[in-house]
Structures are given as structure tokens and as C-alpha cells.
Scaffold this motif. Structure first.
Motif, PDB file in Angstrom:
ATOM      1  N   PHE A  66       0.849  -1.193   0.000  1.00  0.00           N
ATOM      2  CA  PHE A  66       0.000   0.000   0.000  1.00  0.00           C
ATOM      3  C   PHE A  66       0.884   1.242   0.000  1.00  0.00           C
ATOM      4  O   PHE A  66       1.128   1.845   1.038  1.00  0.00           O
ATOM      5  N   SER A  67       1.358   1.606  -1.186  1.00  0.00           N
ATOM      6  CA  SER A  67       2.244   2.757  -1.333  1.00  0.00           C
ATOM      7  C   SER A  67       1.398   3.996  -1.605  1.00  0.00           C
ATOM      8  O   SER A  67       1.232   4.445  -2.733  1.00  0.00           O
ATOM      9  N   ILE A 195      10.668   5.312   2.802  1.00  0.00           N
ATOM     10  CA  ILE A 195       9.850   4.405   1.993  1.00  0.00           C
ATOM     11  C   ILE A 195      10.596   4.038   0.720  1.00  0.00           C
ATOM     12  O   ILE A 195      10.619   2.874   0.297  1.00  0.00           O
ATOM     13  N   TRP A 196      11.247   5.033   0.120  1.00  0.00           N
ATOM     14  CA  TRP A 196      12.041   4.773  -1.081  1.00  0.00           C
ATOM     15  C   TRP A 196      13.155   3.777  -0.782  1.00  0.00           C
ATOM     16  O   TRP A 196      13.421   2.865  -1.552  1.00  0.00           O
ATOM     17  N   TRP A 197      13.789   3.940   0.368  1.00  0.00           N
ATOM     18  CA  TRP A 197      14.879   3.044   0.743  1.00  0.00           C
ATOM     19  C   TRP A 197      14.371   1.623   0.961  1.00  0.00           C
ATOM     20  O   TRP A 197      15.033   0.647   0.577  1.00  0.00           O
ATOM     21  N   LEU A 198      13.173   1.498   1.556  1.00  0.00           N
ATOM     22  CA  LEU A 198      12.603   0.181   1.832  1.00  0.00           C
ATOM     23  C   LEU A 198      12.103  -0.506   0.569  1.00  0.00           C
ATOM     24  O   LEU A 198      12.231  -1.719   0.412  1.00  0.00           O
ATOM     25  N   THR A 199      11.510   0.277  -0.338  1.00  0.00           N
ATOM     26  CA  THR A 199      10.877  -0.313  -1.525  1.00  0.00           C
ATOM     27  C   THR A 199      11.725  -0.190  -2.777  1.00  0.00           C
ATOM     28  O   THR A 199      11.386  -0.768  -3.811  1.00  0.00           O
ATOM     29  N   ASP A 200      12.830   0.578  -2.672  1.00  0.00           N
ATOM     30  CA  ASP A 200      13.709   0.803  -3.819  1.00  0.00           C
ATOM     31  C   ASP A 200      12.960   1.467  -4.973  1.00  0.00           C
ATOM     32  O   ASP A 200      13.210   1.194  -6.143  1.00  0.00           O
ATOM     33  N   GLU A 201      12.020   2.338  -4.646  1.00  0.00           N
ATOM     34  CA  GLU A 201      11.271   3.096  -5.646  1.00  0.00           C
ATOM     35  C   GLU A 201      11.374   4.571  -5.316  1.00  0.00           C
ATOM     36  O   GLU A 201      11.228   4.972  -4.165  1.00  0.00           O
ATOM     37  N   LYS A 202      11.606   5.408  -6.336  1.00  0.00           N
ATOM     38  CA  LYS A 202      11.688   6.850  -6.136  1.00  0.00           C
ATOM     39  C   LYS A 202      10.288   7.417  -6.049  1.00  0.00           C
ATOM     40  O   LYS A 202       9.466   7.202  -6.924  1.00  0.00           O
ATOM     41  N   LEU A 203      10.021   8.160  -4.974  1.00  0.00           N
ATOM     42  CA  LEU A 203       8.681   8.655  -4.691  1.00  0.00           C
ATOM     43  C   LEU A 203       8.648  10.169  -4.726  1.00  0.00           C
ATOM     44  O   LEU A 203       9.613  10.841  -4.358  1.00  0.00           O
ATOM     45  N   ASP A 204       7.531  10.721  -5.166  1.00  0.00           N
ATOM     46  CA  ASP A 204       7.355  12.167  -5.163  1.00  0.00           C
ATOM     47  C   ASP A 204       7.465  12.701  -3.747  1.00  0.00           C
ATOM     48  O   ASP A 204       6.853  12.176  -2.823  1.00  0.00           O
ATOM     49  N   GLY A 205       8.249  13.766  -3.605  1.00  0.00           N
ATOM     50  CA  GLY A 205       8.369  14.381  -2.289  1.00  0.00           C
ATOM     51  C   GLY A 205       9.618  13.952  -1.560  1.00  0.00           C
ATOM     52  O   GLY A 205      10.038  14.588  -0.619  1.00  0.00           O
TER      53      GLY A 205
END
Length: 210
Positions: A66-67, A195-205
Motif C-alpha cells: 500500500f504505497s 519508503i524509497w529506501w525500503l521499496t527501492d522506488e523513487k517517490l514524489d516528495g
């Protein structure tokens, strides 16, 4: 040479002895009450529902699946609280090394084979206080949340996994953990970075968003 038994002060020994006696009397009294006797079959489910090995992996999976931007702060701060609880309880158990009312089971290893404080009680009250004060849930969820956390504490005593003092201190510890997380509550940008570090996805903000 056999390890010498740890020496404790007479006053502490008296407190612990009183705690053991009061716990035994409490359990015997509750066993005589039919509703609590019937609920014994559900104690194991309560134990599993508040176990660290249940909550931490499940919460990391929840963050992964749930991102949602609206949940970033809550997800990260709650996870920090769960990890903080595990560390503090483990350290206190390793220091105090108080034995459980009954012999530890085969799955109890390391500090978890000790009784003080109750990790289930601290986790249950941290979860309840977090969702009551740090990230308030709708009032319709408050009664079930409180019933669950209180039932966890009672079940730990009735299962003879902990003494009354273990559970009481665990409850206080959980409340203090929730208050501490409220004081250091991470902002959105920092939460997004984690969250980016945990999911390895770049997130807005997040700081690393490109």
C-alpha cells in the motif's frame, strides 16, 4: 564452577515475591469465572496477533503493497515504534533476566525466554496509543482496539507467561514509546525517503526523487 546466583536487595526480593503471589491468586480467581475459563482457547490467537514476528514482517509488507502518500508518515513512524519496542524490551529482559511463571517454551530464545517486561503488553499499548493519539483512527475502531490491547495483557497473565508486574510495566513502556514517537514524528519528506529506501522506488516528495 557453577555460576553464582545474582544477589538482589531484600526490598526487591519482597516486591517480586508479592508479585508472584498476587499473580497466582489472580489467575486462580479468574480461572473460577466461566467466561474467562472459556476464553482460554483463544489465548494463543491473541498471543500470535501481537507477536513481534507477526507485526514487523506484516507491517513491512503493508508498506510495500500500500504505497499511498497519505500513509507514508504513519507507516514509517509506526514501524520505527515497533522496532524501538523490540530493542527496549530485549535490552530490559537481558538486563533483568527474570524467569517466566512457567518454563519457557522451546521457541523462546535469547532475551525472549525472560519475563520482565512483557513485550506483548508494551506492543499492544504502543499500537493502541499510536492509533489513538499519533494517528487517530475513526471512533468506531477505538472500542475494538482497546478491547484487543487489554485482552492481550490479561491473556499473558492467564497463560502464566508473565507476572502482573511484567504486564503493568509493559503497558507503561508502550505508552511512553507512543509518546516518544509523537515527539520525534518524522515529516513527510523524511518518511518518503525511508519508503524509497525500503521499496527501492523513487517517490514524489522524497529527497532522492528525480
Amino acid at each position: 564452577m557453577a555460576q553464582e546466583k545474582r544477589q538482589i536487595s531484600p526490598m526487591l526480593a519482597k516486591i517480586l515475591a508479592t508479585d508472584v503471589y498476587m499473580t497466582d491468586q489472580f489467575v486462580k480467581t479468574m480461572d473460577k469465572l466461566l467466561p474467562f475459563h472459556q476464553l482460554k482457547t483463544h489465548h494463543k490467537m491473541l498471543e500470535i496477533s501481537c507477536h513481534g514476528l507477526t507485526w514487523i514482517p506484516a507491517w513491512i509488507a503493508f508498506i510495500w503493497v500500500f504505497s499511498s502518500k497519505s500513509l507514508f508518515q504513519m507507516q514509517v513512524n509506526f514501524l520505527i515504534g515497533l522496532l524501538l519496542d523490540v530493542v527496549i524490551v530485549s535490552l530490559l529482559k537481558a538486563i533483568t533476566r527474570r524467569r517466566r511463571p512457567t518454563k519457557a517454551s522451546a521457541i523462546d530464545i535469547g532475551p525472549d525466554k525472560f519475563s520482565f517486561p512483557s513485550g506483548h503488553a508494551s506492543r499492544a499499548f504502543f499500537i493502541a496509543c499510536f492509533f489513538l493519539y499519533n494517528w487517530p483512527v475513526h471512533f468506531i475502531f477505538v472500542p475494538p482496539l482497546l478491547c484487543w490491547s487489554i485482552s492481550i495483557c490479561i491473556s499473558r497473565i492467564l497463560m502464566r507467561r508473565h507476572h502482573l508486574l511484567d504486564v503493568f510495566v509493559g503497558c507503561i513502556l508502550g505508552i511512553m514509546e507512543a509518546l516518544f514517537i509523537g515527539l520525534i514524528y518524522l515529516n513527510y519528506e523524511t518518511s518518503a525517503d525511508l519508503i524509497w529506501w525500503l521499496t527501492d522506488e523513487k517517490l514524489d516528495g522524497g529527497e532522492y526523487h528525480v
